[in-house]
Write an enzyme that holds these catalytic residues in place. Structure first.
Site, PDB file in Angstrom:
ATOM      1  N   LYS A 180       0.842  -1.188   0.000  1.00  0.00           N
ATOM      2  CA  LYS A 180       0.000   0.000   0.000  1.00  0.00           C
ATOM      3  C   LYS A 180       0.881   1.242   0.000  1.00  0.00           C
ATOM      4  O   LYS A 180       2.034   1.123   0.459  1.00  0.00           O
ATOM      5  CB  LYS A 180      -0.962   0.022   1.196  1.00  0.00           C
ATOM      6  CG  LYS A 180      -0.339  -0.254   2.568  1.00  0.00           C
ATOM      7  CD  LYS A 180       0.806   0.563   3.057  1.00  0.00           C
ATOM      8  CE  LYS A 180       0.634   2.033   3.191  1.00  0.00           C
ATOM      9  NZ  LYS A 180       1.917   2.713   3.653  1.00  0.00           N
ATOM     10  N   TYR A 214      -4.226   4.137   6.411  1.00  0.00           N
ATOM     11  CA  TYR A 214      -4.626   3.131   7.401  1.00  0.00           C
ATOM     12  C   TYR A 214      -5.980   3.499   8.014  1.00  0.00           C
ATOM     13  O   TYR A 214      -6.819   2.636   8.251  1.00  0.00           O
ATOM     14  CB  TYR A 214      -3.582   3.007   8.512  1.00  0.00           C
ATOM     15  CG  TYR A 214      -2.357   2.243   8.079  1.00  0.00           C
ATOM     16  CD1 TYR A 214      -2.245   0.875   8.292  1.00  0.00           C
ATOM     17  CD2 TYR A 214      -1.315   2.893   7.438  1.00  0.00           C
ATOM     18  CE1 TYR A 214      -1.128   0.172   7.882  1.00  0.00           C
ATOM     19  CE2 TYR A 214      -0.194   2.209   7.020  1.00  0.00           C
ATOM     20  CZ  TYR A 214      -0.102   0.847   7.241  1.00  0.00           C
ATOM     21  OH  TYR A 214       1.001   0.149   6.817  1.00  0.00           O
TER      22      TYR A 214
HETATM   23  P1  NDP Z   1      12.392   2.073   1.898  1.00  0.00           P
HETATM   24  O1  NDP Z   1      12.790   3.409   1.409  1.00  0.00           O
HETATM   25  O2  NDP Z   1      12.945   1.620   3.183  1.00  0.00           O
HETATM   26  O3  NDP Z   1      12.751   0.965   0.800  1.00  0.00           O
HETATM   27  C1  NDP Z   1      12.386   1.090  -0.531  1.00  0.00           C
HETATM   28  C2  NDP Z   1      13.344   0.271  -1.389  1.00  0.00           C
HETATM   29  O4  NDP Z   1      12.930   0.435  -2.741  1.00  0.00           O
HETATM   30  C3  NDP Z   1      14.778   0.753  -1.331  1.00  0.00           C
HETATM   31  O5  NDP Z   1      15.511   0.207  -0.284  1.00  0.00           O
HETATM   32  C4  NDP Z   1      15.296   0.305  -2.677  1.00  0.00           C
HETATM   33  O6  NDP Z   1      15.646  -1.065  -2.579  1.00  0.00           O
HETATM   34  C5  NDP Z   1      14.070   0.372  -3.583  1.00  0.00           C
HETATM   35  N1  NDP Z   1      14.105   1.558  -4.474  1.00  0.00           N
HETATM   36  C6  NDP Z   1      14.130   1.491  -5.817  1.00  0.00           C
HETATM   37  N2  NDP Z   1      14.154   2.715  -6.346  1.00  0.00           N
HETATM   38  C7  NDP Z   1      14.171   3.586  -5.314  1.00  0.00           C
HETATM   39  C8  NDP Z   1      14.243   4.998  -5.238  1.00  0.00           C
HETATM   40  N3  NDP Z   1      14.247   5.765  -6.327  1.00  0.00           N
HETATM   41  N4  NDP Z   1      14.267   5.564  -4.027  1.00  0.00           N
HETATM   42  C9  NDP Z   1      14.221   4.812  -2.915  1.00  0.00           C
HETATM   43  N5  NDP Z   1      14.153   3.469  -2.936  1.00  0.00           N
HETATM   44  C10 NDP Z   1      14.151   2.853  -4.137  1.00  0.00           C
HETATM   45  O7  NDP Z   1      10.810   2.051   1.908  1.00  0.00           O
HETATM   46  P2  NDP Z   1       9.863   1.071   2.725  1.00  0.00           P
HETATM   47  O8  NDP Z   1      10.397  -0.280   2.700  1.00  0.00           O
HETATM   48  O9  NDP Z   1       9.546   1.672   4.035  1.00  0.00           O
HETATM   49  O10 NDP Z   1       8.511   1.171   1.848  1.00  0.00           O
HETATM   50  C11 NDP Z   1       8.363   0.488   0.624  1.00  0.00           C
HETATM   51  C12 NDP Z   1       6.873   0.349   0.301  1.00  0.00           C
HETATM   52  O11 NDP Z   1       6.247  -0.373   1.352  1.00  0.00           O
HETATM   53  C13 NDP Z   1       6.091   1.649   0.183  1.00  0.00           C
HETATM   54  O12 NDP Z   1       5.129   1.539  -0.818  1.00  0.00           O
HETATM   55  C14 NDP Z   1       5.423   1.811   1.532  1.00  0.00           C
HETATM   56  O13 NDP Z   1       4.233   2.547   1.480  1.00  0.00           O
HETATM   57  C15 NDP Z   1       5.153   0.372   1.891  1.00  0.00           C
HETATM   58  N6  NDP Z   1       5.126   0.155   3.336  1.00  0.00           N
HETATM   59  C16 NDP Z   1       4.111  -0.579   3.872  1.00  0.00           C
HETATM   60  C17 NDP Z   1       4.060  -0.828   5.216  1.00  0.00           C
HETATM   61  C18 NDP Z   1       3.024  -1.732   5.768  1.00  0.00           C
HETATM   62  O14 NDP Z   1       2.920  -1.821   6.986  1.00  0.00           O
HETATM   63  N7  NDP Z   1       2.257  -2.427   4.947  1.00  0.00           N
HETATM   64  C19 NDP Z   1       5.032  -0.248   6.134  1.00  0.00           C
HETATM   65  C20 NDP Z   1       6.113   0.461   5.468  1.00  0.00           C
HETATM   66  C21 NDP Z   1       6.113   0.653   4.120  1.00  0.00           C
HETATM   67  P3  NDP Z   1      16.996  -1.624  -3.214  1.00  0.00           P
HETATM   68  O15 NDP Z   1      18.128  -0.871  -2.547  1.00  0.00           O
HETATM   69  O16 NDP Z   1      16.960  -3.058  -2.863  1.00  0.00           O
HETATM   70  O17 NDP Z   1      16.922  -1.341  -4.682  1.00  0.00           O
END
Ligand code: NDP
Length: 442
Positions: A186, A271
């Site tokens: 989401k 949420y």
């Molecule tokens: P993060 O920023 O921690 O991680 C995102 C990952 O996406 C990065 O580590 C990277 O992985 C990849 N990525 C690819 N392109 C980009 C870019 N341009 N900028 C930044 N990251 C990029 O985010 P989250 O893990 O917190 O969130 C990811 C998704 O999950 C979102 O859609 C968020 O809304 C959702 N979410 C849902 C939650 C829930 O409880 N259901 C809680 C938290 C988030 P790599 O280095 O491996 O390429």
């Protein structure tokens, strides 16, 4: 294309299917067999293996132990009965950020039906370390450029997209075209148009799409749904929901409109919106909203700090929702019944340690209402649900349509805040208009 995408090395898996079959051995053969049985798609046509599997093999073996406690004690919950690892649905995790590393990958340890088999990342060094931690074959590491070659990997049946919001559409469409089922984080997308494109792509490919609304699979929230729908305290007339946190680094993608789509609303306000809809089963027919950003706060140059929105439901229930990136974390809701009490969760939207609170009338006095429920791993529950939907060929409880409806309502919320007037929404007479079903065992 963003910088993170461009920094990849090419780890492409361009070995042939035959070579892969030879390398992967028995486990792979079982995976193909399960896959061809449950998906009835191209794998069955492409892979020249004919192995018969009894559908009952896809049900974990339940074991029984003799009773330990007196019957007056609370019944013990069923203990962990996982499916044989070779028969579990193989997931590829796309994006190795906070959520993937802190919650999703560890949650596979408590998953009955799902296992991680592939990683997709822009950082090959990190991906290799993670693959090693979870026993994932390094050949199953992809990057954002060679992601489409995942179509040749039958060990991957589902793709879990955990990327910044604006990338969900592209990777859902690419995953569907690669013949994979899609579990997407989401918010589903950054616009309703994108959400529609995602639904269409999965439909065209004959693949399932589920939005990872973990709250809808979580026992405390499901119990709150039961209390609401059974009118335990009369009709829930008012719901008050808050989801806020104090966001940090102004440079992070969550504060960039292009990647996040918006500020507090699509990230955490969602949420409140999604949970209220889930509790009631109804769809709001009107929204009224306002928003606020502290002037000159460098965090809120592109996206909003806070949104206050009121949802009006056809039965007369009003939900008052607040979301903010500028307050100390608070994640709760309260449901005010027409008679006899109120109940809610605080915290309601956290990953762990959710807690009931409330009050109810008993005879001539008022008592605390705080039932205690067992803690479950929320991400394991949602991944297992999707895996079961793939195995049983059923519609997920939170399919793409559920995510699309939230996108439509969020667009109306922004519009209402912009013009300062209520916005009417389409009405739906059906309860759970956009949801699928749970399986009997869930
Ligand atoms: P993060 O920023 O921690 O991680 C995102 C990952 O996406 C990065 O580590 C990277 O992985 C990849 N990525 C690819 N392109 C980009 C870019 N341009 N900028 C930044 N990251 C990029 O985010 P989250 O893990 O917190 O969130 C990811 C998704 O999950 C979102 O859609 C968020 O809304 C959702 N979410 C849902 C939650 C829930 O409880 N259901 C809680 C938290 C988030 P790599 O280095 O491996 O390429």
């Amino acid at each position: 294309m963003n910088s993170q995408i461009l920094r990849n090395d090419d780890l492409s898996n361009n070995y042939s299917r035959r070579k892969f079959i030879n390398q992967a051995g028995v486990g792979f053969i079982a995976a193909v067999a399960v896959n061809s049985l449950i998906t009835n798609t191209s794998y069955a046509q492409n892979v020249p293996l004919k192995i018969r599997i009894d559908p009952s093999d896809l049900v974990p073996v339940k074991l029984n132990l003799p009773a330990l406690d007196d019957p007056s004690e609370v019944k013990r919950p069923e203990f962990f009965t996982p499916l044989n690892p070779e028969k579990k649905i193989g997931y590829a995790i796309v994006g190795l950020g906070h959520l993937s590393l802190e919650e999703i990958l560890p949650a596979f340890g408590q998953s009955k039906f799902a296992k991680p088999v592939a990683l997709v990342s822009g950082d090959p060094i990190k991906a290799k370390k993670v693959a090693d931690q979870y026993g994932i074959d390094p050949k199953n590491i992809y990057n954002y450029q060679n992601f489409d070659t995942i179509k040749d990997n039958p060990a991957v049946q589902a793709v879990y997209i955990v990327l910044p919001n604006s990338m969900h559409e592209e990777f859902t469409i690419r995953a569907a075209k690669a013949g994979k089922h899609v579990l997407c984080e989401k918010p589903m997308a950054v616009s309703s148009k994108q959400a529609e494109n995602m639904i269409a792509a999965c439909k065209n490919a004959g693949k399932k799409l589920m939005i990872a609304y973990r709250i809808q699979y979580e026992p405390h929230n499901r119990y709150a749904q039961k209390l609401t729908r059974e009118k335990t305290f009369g009709q829930v007339k008012i719901i008050d929901a808050v989801n806020g946190q104090n966001i940090g680094d102004p440079a992070q993608w969550r504060l960039k409109k292009k990647l996040a789509g918006g500020g507090a609303l699509p990230d955490i306000g969602l949420y409140c919106l999604n949970t209220v809809r889930f509790l009631l089963g109804e769809e709001p027919d009107q929204v009224l909203a306002s928003s606020y950003s502290t002037p000159n706060d460098p965090r809120f140059k592109e996206v909003e700090e806070a949104v206050f929105f009121q949802l009006r439901f056809p039965s007369g229930t009003i939900a008052n929702c607040t979301t903010s990136y500028g307050i100390h974390q608070s994640r709760r809701y309260r449901c005010y019944g027409a008679k006899g009490g109120w109940f809610g969760l605080d915290p309601a939207f956290a990953y762990h340690l959710l807690k009931f609170e409330g009050s109810k009338v008993v005879d001539d006095h008022e008592e605390n209402f705080n039932p205690s429920l067992p803690e479950k791993q929320q991400f394991a529950l949602e991944m297992d649900h999707f895996a079961k939907c793939i195995i049983d060929n059923t519609v997920p409880y939170t399919p793409g349509e559920e995510g699309l409806q939230d996108q439509i309502i969020m667009e109306a919320i922004y519009e209402s805040a912009r013009i300062g007037k209520p916005i009417k929404l389409d009405t739906y007479n059906k309860i759970d208009a956009f949801r699928g079903t749970f399986t009997k065992s869930e």
